[in-house]
Design a protein around this motif. Structure first.
Motif, PDB file in Angstrom:
ATOM      1  N   LYS A 148      -3.501  13.681  -7.737  1.00  0.00           N
ATOM      2  CA  LYS A 148      -4.246  12.529  -8.246  1.00  0.00           C
ATOM      3  C   LYS A 148      -4.936  11.826  -7.094  1.00  0.00           C
ATOM      4  N   THR A 149      -6.056  11.223  -7.400  1.00  0.00           N
ATOM      5  CA  THR A 149      -6.768  10.414  -6.430  1.00  0.00           C
ATOM      6  C   THR A 149      -6.966   9.022  -7.011  1.00  0.00           C
ATOM      7  N   LEU A 150      -7.314   8.098  -6.159  1.00  0.00           N
ATOM      8  CA  LEU A 150      -7.714   6.781  -6.598  1.00  0.00           C
ATOM      9  C   LEU A 150      -8.700   6.233  -5.588  1.00  0.00           C
ATOM     10  N   SER A 151      -9.472   5.257  -6.015  1.00  0.00           N
ATOM     11  CA  SER A 151     -10.454   4.649  -5.127  1.00  0.00           C
ATOM     12  C   SER A 151      -9.792   3.535  -4.325  1.00  0.00           C
ATOM     13  N   TYR A 152     -10.483   3.112  -3.284  1.00  0.00           N
ATOM     14  CA  TYR A 152      -9.988   1.980  -2.495  1.00  0.00           C
ATOM     15  C   TYR A 152      -9.904   0.732  -3.374  1.00  0.00           C
ATOM     16  N   THR A 153     -10.833   0.582  -4.301  1.00  0.00           N
ATOM     17  CA  THR A 153     -10.807  -0.540  -5.242  1.00  0.00           C
ATOM     18  C   THR A 153      -9.553  -0.472  -6.110  1.00  0.00           C
ATOM     19  N   GLN A 154      -9.252   0.688  -6.640  1.00  0.00           N
ATOM     20  CA  GLN A 154      -8.053   0.856  -7.467  1.00  0.00           C
ATOM     21  C   GLN A 154      -6.791   0.621  -6.640  1.00  0.00           C
ATOM     22  N   LEU A 155      -6.781   1.078  -5.389  1.00  0.00           N
ATOM     23  CA  LEU A 155      -5.633   0.868  -4.519  1.00  0.00           C
ATOM     24  C   LEU A 155      -5.388  -0.630  -4.316  1.00  0.00           C
ATOM     25  N   ILE A 175       0.849  -1.201   0.000  1.00  0.00           N
ATOM     26  CA  ILE A 175       0.000   0.000   0.000  1.00  0.00           C
ATOM     27  C   ILE A 175       0.879   1.244   0.000  1.00  0.00           C
ATOM     28  N   ARG A 176       1.906   1.249   0.819  1.00  0.00           N
ATOM     29  CA  ARG A 176       2.822   2.387   0.892  1.00  0.00           C
ATOM     30  C   ARG A 176       3.477   2.632  -0.466  1.00  0.00           C
ATOM     31  N   THR A 177       3.910   1.575  -1.125  1.00  0.00           N
ATOM     32  CA  THR A 177       4.557   1.706  -2.429  1.00  0.00           C
ATOM     33  C   THR A 177       3.613   2.335  -3.451  1.00  0.00           C
ATOM     34  N   VAL A 178       2.370   1.857  -3.481  1.00  0.00           N
ATOM     35  CA  VAL A 178       1.388   2.412  -4.426  1.00  0.00           C
ATOM     36  C   VAL A 178       1.158   3.892  -4.146  1.00  0.00           C
ATOM     37  N   LEU A 179       0.954   4.242  -2.886  1.00  0.00           N
ATOM     38  CA  LEU A 179       0.659   5.634  -2.540  1.00  0.00           C
ATOM     39  C   LEU A 179       1.872   6.537  -2.716  1.00  0.00           C
ATOM     40  N   HIS A 180       3.068   6.008  -2.494  1.00  0.00           N
ATOM     41  CA  HIS A 180       4.288   6.788  -2.733  1.00  0.00           C
ATOM     42  C   HIS A 180       4.401   7.210  -4.192  1.00  0.00           C
ATOM     43  N   ARG A 181       3.929   6.370  -5.089  1.00  0.00           N
ATOM     44  CA  ARG A 181       4.029   6.647  -6.529  1.00  0.00           C
ATOM     45  C   ARG A 181       2.917   7.553  -7.049  1.00  0.00           C
ATOM     46  N   LEU A 182       1.929   7.809  -6.240  1.00  0.00           N
ATOM     47  CA  LEU A 182       0.779   8.598  -6.678  1.00  0.00           C
ATOM     48  C   LEU A 182       1.198  10.052  -6.893  1.00  0.00           C
ATOM     49  N   PRO A 183       1.000  10.571  -8.096  1.00  0.00           N
ATOM     50  CA  PRO A 183       1.361  11.977  -8.340  1.00  0.00           C
ATOM     51  C   PRO A 183       0.510  12.939  -7.495  1.00  0.00           C
ATOM     52  N   LEU A 184       1.101  14.052  -7.148  1.00  0.00           N
ATOM     53  CA  LEU A 184       0.390  15.078  -6.399  1.00  0.00           C
ATOM     54  C   LEU A 184      -0.862  15.496  -7.170  1.00  0.00           C
ATOM     55  N   ILE A 206       2.676   9.541   3.195  1.00  0.00           N
ATOM     56  CA  ILE A 206       1.998   8.458   2.490  1.00  0.00           C
ATOM     57  C   ILE A 206       0.574   8.980   2.308  1.00  0.00           C
ATOM     58  N   PRO A 207       0.220   9.474   1.126  1.00  0.00           N
ATOM     59  CA  PRO A 207      -1.009  10.272   0.960  1.00  0.00           C
ATOM     60  C   PRO A 207      -2.305   9.460   0.970  1.00  0.00           C
ATOM     61  N   CYS A 208      -2.626   8.896   2.133  1.00  0.00           N
ATOM     62  CA  CYS A 208      -3.871   8.142   2.249  1.00  0.00           C
ATOM     63  C   CYS A 208      -5.089   9.056   2.065  1.00  0.00           C
ATOM     64  N   HIS A 209      -4.904  10.354   2.255  1.00  0.00           N
ATOM     65  CA  HIS A 209      -6.015  11.283   2.030  1.00  0.00           C
ATOM     66  C   HIS A 209      -6.441  11.317   0.570  1.00  0.00           C
ATOM     67  N   ALA A 210      -5.589  10.821  -0.330  1.00  0.00           N
ATOM     68  CA  ALA A 210      -5.904  10.824  -1.763  1.00  0.00           C
ATOM     69  C   ALA A 210      -6.730   9.619  -2.193  1.00  0.00           C
ATOM     70  N   VAL A 211      -7.082   8.759  -1.252  1.00  0.00           N
ATOM     71  CA  VAL A 211      -7.895   7.587  -1.563  1.00  0.00           C
ATOM     72  C   VAL A 211      -9.338   7.909  -1.190  1.00  0.00           C
ATOM     73  N   VAL A 212     -10.224   7.758  -2.166  1.00  0.00           N
ATOM     74  CA  VAL A 212     -11.624   8.156  -2.009  1.00  0.00           C
ATOM     75  C   VAL A 212     -12.545   6.987  -2.379  1.00  0.00           C
TER      76      VAL A 212
END
Length: 179
Positions: free
Chosen positions: A93-100, A82-91, A126-132
């Motif tokens: 950008k958002t993603l859903s919990y399903t996409q995560l 999870i950390r690896t995925v969120l670390h790569r998320l561009p500023l 680790i931008p967990c706030h970007a997961v919607v």
């Protein structure tokens, strides 16, 4: 323990400081605290300059220094994914919990992805706030400007929905992709 005030220009975000716990050469936890509960920080602690520089870059739309902070290793292999995925998320950008869950190579683990976000020991870094939620992500894919509206359905956040919405709006407004 270090306390680093935030200076984004957003009154919701700036009502908080970051409380940072360290051990040796790594950060073991970061949390948002209300500025009213701020404590004194040794300005000569080497982490103060490192974190202050990382925040300054984030204020200017660059998350590379924030994401490069020396964090303690993830507690579990799942948390590491999870950390690896969120670390790569561009500023911005958002993603859903399903996409995560899908990006962490376990598409059926949507609840586990949400749980990992809820237990994130390094919010902002680790931008967990970007997961919607999925419905919100679908709306954002059609209209990214939705994050700038006052009450869009951002989902849960350990520090409350107002801070989550403010962080999403700040990230969106400071992201180079949306300028």
């Amino acid at each position: 323990m270090l306390t680093i005030p935030l200076h984004t220009g957003d009154p919701i975000i700036d009502a908080y400081s970051l409380r940072v716990l360290t051990t040796g050469s790594v950060i073991t936890q970061i949390t948002f605290i209300n500025r009213e509960h701020e404590s004194e920080t040794n300005p000569h602690d080497p982490f103060v300059a490192l974190i202050t520089q990382a925040l300054s870059a984030w204020y200017d739309g660059d998350v590379s220094k924030l994401r490069a902070l020396p964090l303690a290793p993830a507690a579990t292999p799942w948390a590491s994914k999870i950390r690896t995925v969120l670390h790569r998320l561009p500023l911005g950008k958002t993603l859903s919990y399903t996409q995560l869950a899908q990006l962490a190579n376990n598409p059926r683990a949507v609840r586990a992805a949400a749980s990992a976000c809820a237990r994130n020991p390094f919010p902002l870094v680790i931008p967990c706030h970007a997961v919607v939620p999925q419905p919100t992500q679908h709306k954002l894919e059609r209209n990214p400007e939705l994050v700038t509206t006052a009450h869009f359905p951002s989902g849960n956040y350990a520090f409350g929905p107002d801070l989550k919405r403010a962080l999403l709006k700040f990230d969106h407004q400071h992201s180079h992709q949306f300028r």
